[in-house]
Design a protein around this motif. Structure first.
Motif, short mmCIF file in Angstrom:
data_model
loop_
_atom_site.label_atom_id
_atom_site.label_comp_id
_atom_site.label_asym_id
_atom_site.label_seq_id
_atom_site.Cartn_x
_atom_site.Cartn_y
_atom_site.Cartn_z
N GLN A 1 0.86 -1.18 0.00
CA GLN A 1 0.00 0.00 0.00
C GLN A 1 0.90 1.23 0.00
O GLN A 1 1.65 1.46 0.95
CB GLN A 1 -0.89 0.01 1.24
CG GLN A 1 -1.72 -1.26 1.41
CD GLN A 1 -2.90 -1.32 0.46
OE1 GLN A 1 -3.88 -0.59 0.58
NE2 GLN A 1 -2.80 -2.21 -0.52
N THR A 2 0.84 2.01 -1.07
CA THR A 2 1.65 3.22 -1.15
C THR A 2 0.76 4.46 -1.14
O THR A 2 -0.47 4.34 -1.02
CB THR A 2 2.57 3.19 -2.40
OG1 THR A 2 1.76 3.19 -3.58
CG2 THR A 2 3.46 1.95 -2.38
N ILE A 3 1.36 5.63 -1.28
CA ILE A 3 0.65 6.88 -1.05
C ILE A 3 0.36 7.57 -2.38
O ILE A 3 1.27 7.98 -3.09
CB ILE A 3 1.49 7.80 -0.14
CG1 ILE A 3 1.88 7.06 1.15
CG2 ILE A 3 0.71 9.08 0.19
CD1 ILE A 3 2.94 7.77 1.97
N PHE A 4 -0.92 7.72 -2.70
CA PHE A 4 -1.37 8.42 -3.90
C PHE A 4 -2.04 9.72 -3.47
O PHE A 4 -2.88 9.71 -2.56
CB PHE A 4 -2.37 7.56 -4.68
CG PHE A 4 -1.77 6.32 -5.28
CD1 PHE A 4 -1.40 6.28 -6.61
CD2 PHE A 4 -1.57 5.19 -4.50
CE1 PHE A 4 -0.86 5.13 -7.17
CE2 PHE A 4 -1.02 4.03 -5.05
CZ PHE A 4 -0.65 4.01 -6.39
N THR A 5 -1.69 10.82 -4.14
CA THR A 5 -2.20 12.12 -3.69
C THR A 5 -2.60 13.02 -4.85
O THR A 5 -2.21 12.82 -6.00
CB THR A 5 -1.12 12.86 -2.86
OG1 THR A 5 0.03 13.07 -3.70
CG2 THR A 5 -0.72 12.08 -1.62
N THR A 6 -3.35 14.06 -4.47
CA THR A 6 -3.70 15.12 -5.41
C THR A 6 -2.67 16.24 -5.37
O THR A 6 -2.69 17.13 -6.22
CB THR A 6 -5.08 15.70 -5.08
OG1 THR A 6 -5.06 16.23 -3.74
CG2 THR A 6 -6.17 14.64 -5.17
N PHE A 7 -1.80 16.21 -4.39
CA PHE A 7 -0.77 17.25 -4.21
C PHE A 7 0.62 16.63 -4.41
O PHE A 7 0.81 15.42 -4.25
CB PHE A 7 -0.87 17.86 -2.80
CG PHE A 7 -0.77 16.87 -1.69
CD1 PHE A 7 0.45 16.53 -1.12
CD2 PHE A 7 -1.92 16.24 -1.19
CE1 PHE A 7 0.54 15.60 -0.09
CE2 PHE A 7 -1.84 15.31 -0.16
CZ PHE A 7 -0.61 14.99 0.39
N ASN B 1 2.20 9.73 -6.94
CA ASN B 1 2.33 8.48 -6.19
C ASN B 1 3.70 8.42 -5.54
O ASN B 1 4.72 8.38 -6.23
CB ASN B 1 2.14 7.29 -7.13
CG ASN B 1 2.34 5.94 -6.46
OD1 ASN B 1 2.72 4.97 -7.10
ND2 ASN B 1 2.07 5.83 -5.17
N TYR B 2 3.71 8.44 -4.22
CA TYR B 2 4.96 8.30 -3.47
C TYR B 2 5.14 6.83 -3.15
O TYR B 2 4.36 6.25 -2.39
CB TYR B 2 4.91 9.15 -2.20
CG TYR B 2 6.23 9.23 -1.46
CD1 TYR B 2 7.40 9.55 -2.13
CD2 TYR B 2 6.30 9.01 -0.09
CE1 TYR B 2 8.62 9.64 -1.47
CE2 TYR B 2 7.51 9.10 0.59
CZ TYR B 2 8.66 9.42 -0.11
OH TYR B 2 9.86 9.51 0.55
N ARG B 3 6.15 6.21 -3.75
CA ARG B 3 6.32 4.75 -3.67
C ARG B 3 6.92 4.34 -2.32
O ARG B 3 7.98 3.74 -2.24
CB ARG B 3 7.20 4.26 -4.81
CG ARG B 3 6.65 4.53 -6.20
CD ARG B 3 5.33 3.88 -6.47
NE ARG B 3 5.36 2.44 -6.24
CZ ARG B 3 4.28 1.67 -6.34
NH1 ARG B 3 3.10 2.20 -6.63
NH2 ARG B 3 4.38 0.38 -6.11
N PHE B 4 6.19 4.67 -1.28
CA PHE B 4 6.59 4.31 0.08
C PHE B 4 5.64 3.23 0.57
O PHE B 4 4.43 3.46 0.68
CB PHE B 4 6.54 5.53 0.99
CG PHE B 4 7.06 5.27 2.38
CD1 PHE B 4 8.37 5.58 2.71
CD2 PHE B 4 6.25 4.69 3.36
CE1 PHE B 4 8.86 5.32 3.99
CE2 PHE B 4 6.73 4.43 4.62
CZ PHE B 4 8.04 4.74 4.94
N ALA B 5 6.16 2.05 0.88
CA ALA B 5 5.31 0.93 1.31
C ALA B 5 4.91 1.09 2.77
O ALA B 5 5.72 0.90 3.67
CB ALA B 5 6.05 -0.39 1.11
N MET C 1 0.90 10.26 -14.44
CA MET C 1 1.10 10.25 -12.99
C MET C 1 2.60 10.37 -12.68
O MET C 1 3.42 9.75 -13.35
CB MET C 1 0.54 8.96 -12.38
CG MET C 1 0.64 8.91 -10.85
SD MET C 1 0.05 7.32 -10.18
CE MET C 1 -1.72 7.43 -10.49
N THR C 2 2.94 11.16 -11.67
CA THR C 2 4.32 11.30 -11.23
C THR C 2 4.60 10.29 -10.13
O THR C 2 3.99 10.35 -9.05
CB THR C 2 4.58 12.72 -10.70
OG1 THR C 2 4.34 13.67 -11.74
CG2 THR C 2 6.02 12.87 -10.21
N LEU C 3 5.50 9.35 -10.41
CA LEU C 3 5.89 8.33 -9.42
C LEU C 3 7.24 8.71 -8.83
O LEU C 3 8.21 8.93 -9.56
CB LEU C 3 5.98 6.96 -10.07
CG LEU C 3 4.67 6.17 -10.29
CD1 LEU C 3 3.74 6.89 -11.25
CD2 LEU C 3 4.97 4.77 -10.80
#
Length: 324
Positions: free
Chosen positions: A143-149, A218-222, A279-281
């Motif tokens: 589960q990683t972090i998806f954001t509008t910012f 998307n910040y690829r932090f598990a 999307m920016t990963l």
């Protein structure tokens, strides 16, 4: 032999055949037939019918097609309303299983496999207390972090409203200054559009597969892992022949891990697709994983102590398995 005797014999044979054949009702929380989760369950259904030569048939219903709330699936199986299910939202009925979902406790596939193997006897007993047989399961990608910012570090969560699916995920968001909000999956798109939430914790092959158009970062932090349990009603399972029980267990034991593998493959495909769509990963910043694990360790301990000695023991079991 008289006609009456022949008729009686025929009835006996027919009733024996009916008693020998079982027709189960199964349910999955997922309402989308193209997901790896539903495909895996469909393979189980098809293989069971073929390999038991029709002694057990299973009618699979997708999410929202039966009047069963997602949080009540395990209870519905235990109560005999349905015979079998794949349940992602089992933690309300079997809360000790949430030890596997604590944020930062399990960080990779190898650790997950070790932790699950160590916890399996406890899980079997806990589901058994609910009148349920734990047959197996499968796991979603991290589960990683998806954001509008824009987000390039955990510090960027501060002041933002993030949708979570468990109190444990909520504790993670709060640790970094965010505001956790619990919503059903169907509420997520409109909530993102209206600014009710500004991000979600999910997998690229999970919720982001449907919501990616609202989530440019998307910040690829598990943060943690989510998993589903494949379960059966204890009485329904006990009524099966030993051969059929063994066949069902064997099929689930093969198809559960296969579903996990398909999710992992889909995760990579979705990441590529989402990146191509704009999307920016961003990969996790160096040192943040160790920092976050250190910050969350006191939460693991307080979570276990608050819930009781069994939870303290479960946490110790998992920590020993993964070496933390």
């Amino acid at each position: 032999m008289t006609i009456k005797t022949l008729g009686t014999a025929a009835l006996i044979v027919a009733s024996t055949a009916v008693a020998h054949a079982d027709d189960w009702t199964a349910y999955t929380y997922s309402s989308v037939s193209t997901t790896s989760a539903v495909k895996g369950m469909n393979r189980i259904v098809e293989r069971v019918a073929a390999e038991t030569e029709g002694d057990l048939t299973i009618d699979l219903h997708l999410g929202k097609t039966l009047q069963i709330a997602s949080a009540d699936i395990t209870q519905a199986v235990g109560d005999g309303i349905i015979d079998m299910a794949a349940d992602y939202f089992f933690s309300g009925s079997v809360p000790i299983a949430r030890v596997l979902n604590l944020p930062m406790l399990i960080e990779n596939d190898e650790e997950w496999n070790k932790a699950y193997a160590a916890m399996e006897p406890t899980l079997i007993e806990a589901f058994g207390d609910q009148g349920v047989v734990l047959l197996g399961g499968y796991r979603y990608p991290e589960q990683t972090i998806f954001t509008t910012f824009e987000i390039t570090s955990l510090g960027d969560l501060e002041g933002h409203k993030i949708r979570v699916t468990s109190p444990e995920q909520g504790a993670f968001i709060e640790e970094f200054g965010g505001a956790p909000i619990t919503l059903s999956g169907s509420e997520v798109p409109t909530s993102l559009e209206r600014g009710v939430i500004e991000g979600v914790l999910t997998a690229s092959a999970g919720g982001a597969k449907n919501w990616h158009e609202f989530l440019p970062y998307n910040y690829r932090f598990a943060v943690n892992y989510g998993n589903s349990m494949i379960i059966a009603n204890a009485d329904s399972f006990a009524a099966l022949s030993e051969d059929t029980q063994a066949t069902l267990r064997s099929i689930v034991a093969e198809e559960g891990p296969k579903t996990t593998e398909e999710f992992l493959a889909d995760e990579e495909a979705q990441k590529a697709s989402q990146s191509e769509a704009g999307m920016t990963l961003v990969e996790a910043a160096g040192g943040e994983v160790d920092m976050a694990a250190e910050k969350l360790a006191p939460f693991w301990e307080s979570w276990a102590e608050k819930n009781g000695p069994e939870y303290v023991e479960a946490l110790a079991t998992v920590r020993a398995a993964v070496g933390k």
